[in-house]
Design a protein around this motif. Structure first.
Motif, PDB file in Angstrom:
ATOM      1  N   ALA A 190       0.836  -1.204   0.000  1.00 24.34           N
ATOM      2  CA  ALA A 190       0.000   0.000   0.000  1.00 24.34           C
ATOM      3  C   ALA A 190       0.870   1.254   0.000  1.00 24.34           C
ATOM      4  O   ALA A 190       0.666   2.171  -0.804  1.00 24.34           O
ATOM      5  N   PHE A 191       1.851   1.279   0.898  1.00 23.52           N
ATOM      6  CA  PHE A 191       2.734   2.446   0.975  1.00 23.52           C
ATOM      7  C   PHE A 191       3.511   2.626  -0.327  1.00 23.52           C
ATOM      8  O   PHE A 191       3.647   3.747  -0.835  1.00 23.52           O
ATOM      9  N   ASP A 192       4.007   1.524  -0.881  1.00 20.94           N
ATOM     10  CA  ASP A 192       4.775   1.603  -2.131  1.00 20.94           C
ATOM     11  C   ASP A 192       3.915   2.136  -3.277  1.00 20.94           C
ATOM     12  O   ASP A 192       4.382   2.943  -4.091  1.00 20.94           O
ATOM     13  N   LYS A 193       2.670   1.686  -3.344  1.00 20.47           N
ATOM     14  CA  LYS A 193       1.782   2.144  -4.421  1.00 20.47           C
ATOM     15  C   LYS A 193       1.450   3.630  -4.260  1.00 20.47           C
ATOM     16  O   LYS A 193       1.383   4.374  -5.245  1.00 20.47           O
ATOM     17  N   ILE A 194       1.241   4.051  -3.030  1.00 23.09           N
ATOM     18  CA  ILE A 194       0.971   5.477  -2.779  1.00 23.09           C
ATOM     19  C   ILE A 194       2.183   6.312  -3.190  1.00 23.09           C
ATOM     20  O   ILE A 194       2.057   7.364  -3.825  1.00 23.09           O
ATOM     21  N   LYS A 195       3.359   5.814  -2.839  1.00 23.87           N
ATOM     22  CA  LYS A 195       4.603   6.551  -3.081  1.00 23.87           C
ATOM     23  C   LYS A 195       4.953   6.634  -4.563  1.00 23.87           C
ATOM     24  O   LYS A 195       5.460   7.661  -5.037  1.00 23.87           O
ATOM     25  N   THR A 196       4.691   5.563  -5.308  1.00 20.22           N
ATOM     26  CA  THR A 196       5.148   5.500  -6.705  1.00 20.22           C
ATOM     27  C   THR A 196       4.050   5.784  -7.731  1.00 20.22           C
ATOM     28  O   THR A 196       4.310   5.741  -8.933  1.00 20.22           O
ATOM     29  N   ALA A 197       2.851   6.070  -7.278  1.00 21.39           N
ATOM     30  CA  ALA A 197       1.745   6.308  -8.218  1.00 21.39           C
ATOM     31  C   ALA A 197       2.062   7.487  -9.137  1.00 21.39           C
ATOM     32  O   ALA A 197       2.438   8.565  -8.670  1.00 21.39           O
ATOM     33  N   SER A 198       1.925   7.271 -10.445  1.00 21.89           N
ATOM     34  CA  SER A 198       2.187   8.355 -11.400  1.00 21.89           C
ATOM     35  C   SER A 198       1.129   9.447 -11.280  1.00 21.89           C
ATOM     36  O   SER A 198       1.407  10.627 -11.476  1.00 21.89           O
ATOM     37  N   MET A 199      -0.084   9.039 -10.968  1.00 21.63           N
ATOM     38  CA  MET A 199      -1.170   9.977 -10.688  1.00 21.63           C
ATOM     39  C   MET A 199      -1.649   9.703  -9.266  1.00 21.63           C
ATOM     40  O   MET A 199      -2.004   8.567  -8.948  1.00 21.63           O
ATOM     41  N   PRO A 200      -1.633  10.692  -8.393  1.00 20.02           N
ATOM     42  CA  PRO A 200      -2.009  10.445  -6.996  1.00 20.02           C
ATOM     43  C   PRO A 200      -3.444   9.938  -6.862  1.00 20.02           C
ATOM     44  O   PRO A 200      -4.316  10.283  -7.661  1.00 20.02           O
ATOM     45  N   TYR A 201      -3.661   9.108  -5.860  1.00 18.28           N
ATOM     46  CA  TYR A 201      -5.001   8.581  -5.611  1.00 18.28           C
ATOM     47  C   TYR A 201      -5.881   9.664  -4.991  1.00 18.28           C
ATOM     48  O   TYR A 201      -5.410  10.501  -4.222  1.00 18.28           O
ATOM     49  N   HIS A 202      -7.158   9.611  -5.343  1.00 18.53           N
ATOM     50  CA  HIS A 202      -8.118  10.518  -4.710  1.00 18.53           C
ATOM     51  C   HIS A 202      -8.554   9.972  -3.353  1.00 18.53           C
ATOM     52  O   HIS A 202      -8.767  10.735  -2.408  1.00 18.53           O
ATOM     53  N   ILE A 203      -8.700   8.646  -3.286  1.00 15.57           N
ATOM     54  CA  ILE A 203      -9.168   8.001  -2.056  1.00 15.57           C
ATOM     55  C   ILE A 203      -8.343   6.745  -1.800  1.00 15.57           C
ATOM     56  O   ILE A 203      -8.022   5.998  -2.735  1.00 15.57           O
ATOM     57  N   ILE A 204      -8.016   6.524  -0.530  1.00 15.34           N
ATOM     58  CA  ILE A 204      -7.345   5.286  -0.122  1.00 15.34           C
ATOM     59  C   ILE A 204      -8.227   4.603   0.915  1.00 15.34           C
ATOM     60  O   ILE A 204      -8.506   5.172   1.978  1.00 15.34           O
ATOM     61  N   LEU A 205      -8.699   3.412   0.573  1.00 13.43           N
ATOM     62  CA  LEU A 205      -9.479   2.595   1.506  1.00 13.43           C
ATOM     63  C   LEU A 205      -8.521   1.576   2.107  1.00 13.43           C
ATOM     64  O   LEU A 205      -8.100   0.634   1.435  1.00 13.43           O
ATOM     65  N   CYS A 206      -8.166   1.777   3.356  1.00 11.75           N
ATOM     66  CA  CYS A 206      -7.085   0.988   3.947  1.00 11.75           C
ATOM     67  C   CYS A 206      -7.559   0.195   5.161  1.00 11.75           C
ATOM     68  O   CYS A 206      -8.084   0.769   6.126  1.00 11.75           O
ATOM     69  N   ASP A 207      -7.354  -1.114   5.092  1.00  6.87           N
ATOM     70  CA  ASP A 207      -7.685  -1.971   6.227  1.00  6.87           C
ATOM     71  C   ASP A 207      -6.752  -1.646   7.396  1.00  6.87           C
ATOM     72  O   ASP A 207      -5.586  -1.282   7.203  1.00  6.87           O
ATOM     73  N   TRP A 208      -7.271  -1.775   8.597  1.00  6.10           N
ATOM     74  CA  TRP A 208      -6.468  -1.442   9.780  1.00  6.10           C
ATOM     75  C   TRP A 208      -5.419  -2.519  10.049  1.00  6.10           C
ATOM     76  O   TRP A 208      -4.240  -2.231  10.193  1.00  6.10           O
ATOM     77  N   ASP A 209      -5.862  -3.769  10.125  1.00  9.09           N
ATOM     78  CA  ASP A 209      -4.962  -4.866  10.502  1.00  9.09           C
ATOM     79  C   ASP A 209      -4.454  -5.587   9.256  1.00  9.09           C
ATOM     80  O   ASP A 209      -5.182  -6.371   8.641  1.00  9.09           O
ATOM     81  N   MET A 210      -3.195  -5.304   8.903  1.00 11.49           N
ATOM     82  CA  MET A 210      -2.582  -5.935   7.726  1.00 11.49           C
ATOM     83  C   MET A 210      -1.157  -6.367   8.049  1.00 11.49           C
ATOM     84  O   MET A 210      -0.532  -5.829   8.969  1.00 11.49           O
ATOM     85  N   PRO A 211      -0.632  -7.346   7.285  1.00  8.49           N
ATOM     86  CA  PRO A 211       0.780  -7.729   7.452  1.00  8.49           C
ATOM     87  C   PRO A 211       1.707  -6.587   7.025  1.00  8.49           C
ATOM     88  O   PRO A 211       1.295  -5.679   6.307  1.00  8.49           O
ATOM     89  N   GLU A 212       2.941  -6.664   7.445  1.00  9.08           N
ATOM     90  CA  GLU A 212       3.999  -5.710   7.090  1.00  9.08           C
ATOM     91  C   GLU A 212       3.805  -4.352   7.776  1.00  9.08           C
ATOM     92  O   GLU A 212       4.623  -3.936   8.584  1.00  9.08           O
TER      93      GLU A 212
END
Length: 206
Positions: free
Chosen positions: A117-139
């Protein structure tokens, strides 16, 4: 473009010409050929004067009522939204993707753990408008994803919605204190999710 004063002079001059033509038509001594010419000229004058009168009325209306400012569309349309789902549970992720696509959203990316998730946010060529993020995830947990993205200035203007299976007040308060924009509790209510998505897109920026 004639000024109101010039328009008034032109209309007055045409009016005088119109009166003269009408009087000439009353004179029986005027030859038939000239009479026809006068009738045609009179018709043209009537048309011209009517157009000038309409122009004057429009100018007066425009002066009295200035045009309203053009309305501009705000926010992002559903079909143009870019959304990232961060969810490690395959079934939950698929369900969310299907729901968002049913809303008319075409660009939906998936991250299967916090690091992705962090990598995709960081490297997105066009920034996301919304991020739906689960609380409990690995890593990385959802809060850690938000914290890292915010600290690295890669979150930009994305609306971060935390998805949690636990509706504890302490957890929600923790997320809000950290700057998370919103949250939604599992199992997800489709109507609530749709309202939150639309509300977020209304204030979203390209």
């Amino acid at each position: 473009m004639l000024t109101p004063q010039e328009l008034k002079v032109v209309v007055s001059t045409l009016g005088q010409r119109r009166v003269w033509l009408r009087k000439s038509l009353e004179d029986n001594k005027v030859p038939a050929s000239q009479r026809k010419e006068h009738i045609d000229s009179l018709k043209l004058l009537d048309t011209a004067m009517q157009k000038l009168a309409n122009t004057g009325q429009k100018k007066a209306q425009n002066k009295a009522s200035p045009p309203a400012p053009a309305k501009t569309e705000k926010g992002i349309a559903l079909e143009k939204a870019r959304i990232l789902i961060a969810e490690d549970d395959e079934d939950s992720a698929k369900l969310l993707i299907d729901i968002l696509q049913d809303f008319g959203i075409k660009t939906v990316d998936l991250a299967e753990d916090g690091k992705q998730a962090f990598d995709k946010i960081k490297t997105a060529s066009m920034p996301y408008h919304i991020i739906l993020c689960d609380w409990d995830m690995p890593e990385l947990t959802g809060l850690e994803v938000h914290s890292k993205a915010k600290a690295s200035n890669t979150l930009r203007n994305a609306h971060f919605i935390m998805v949690t299976a636990v509706s504890e007040a302490s957890r929600i308060k923790q997320a809000v204190m950290q700057g998370v924009n919103d949250y939604i509790v599992k199992p997800i209510d489709i109507d609530i999710l749709e309202n939150k998505i639309k509300a977020a897109l209304k204030i979203a920026q390209n």
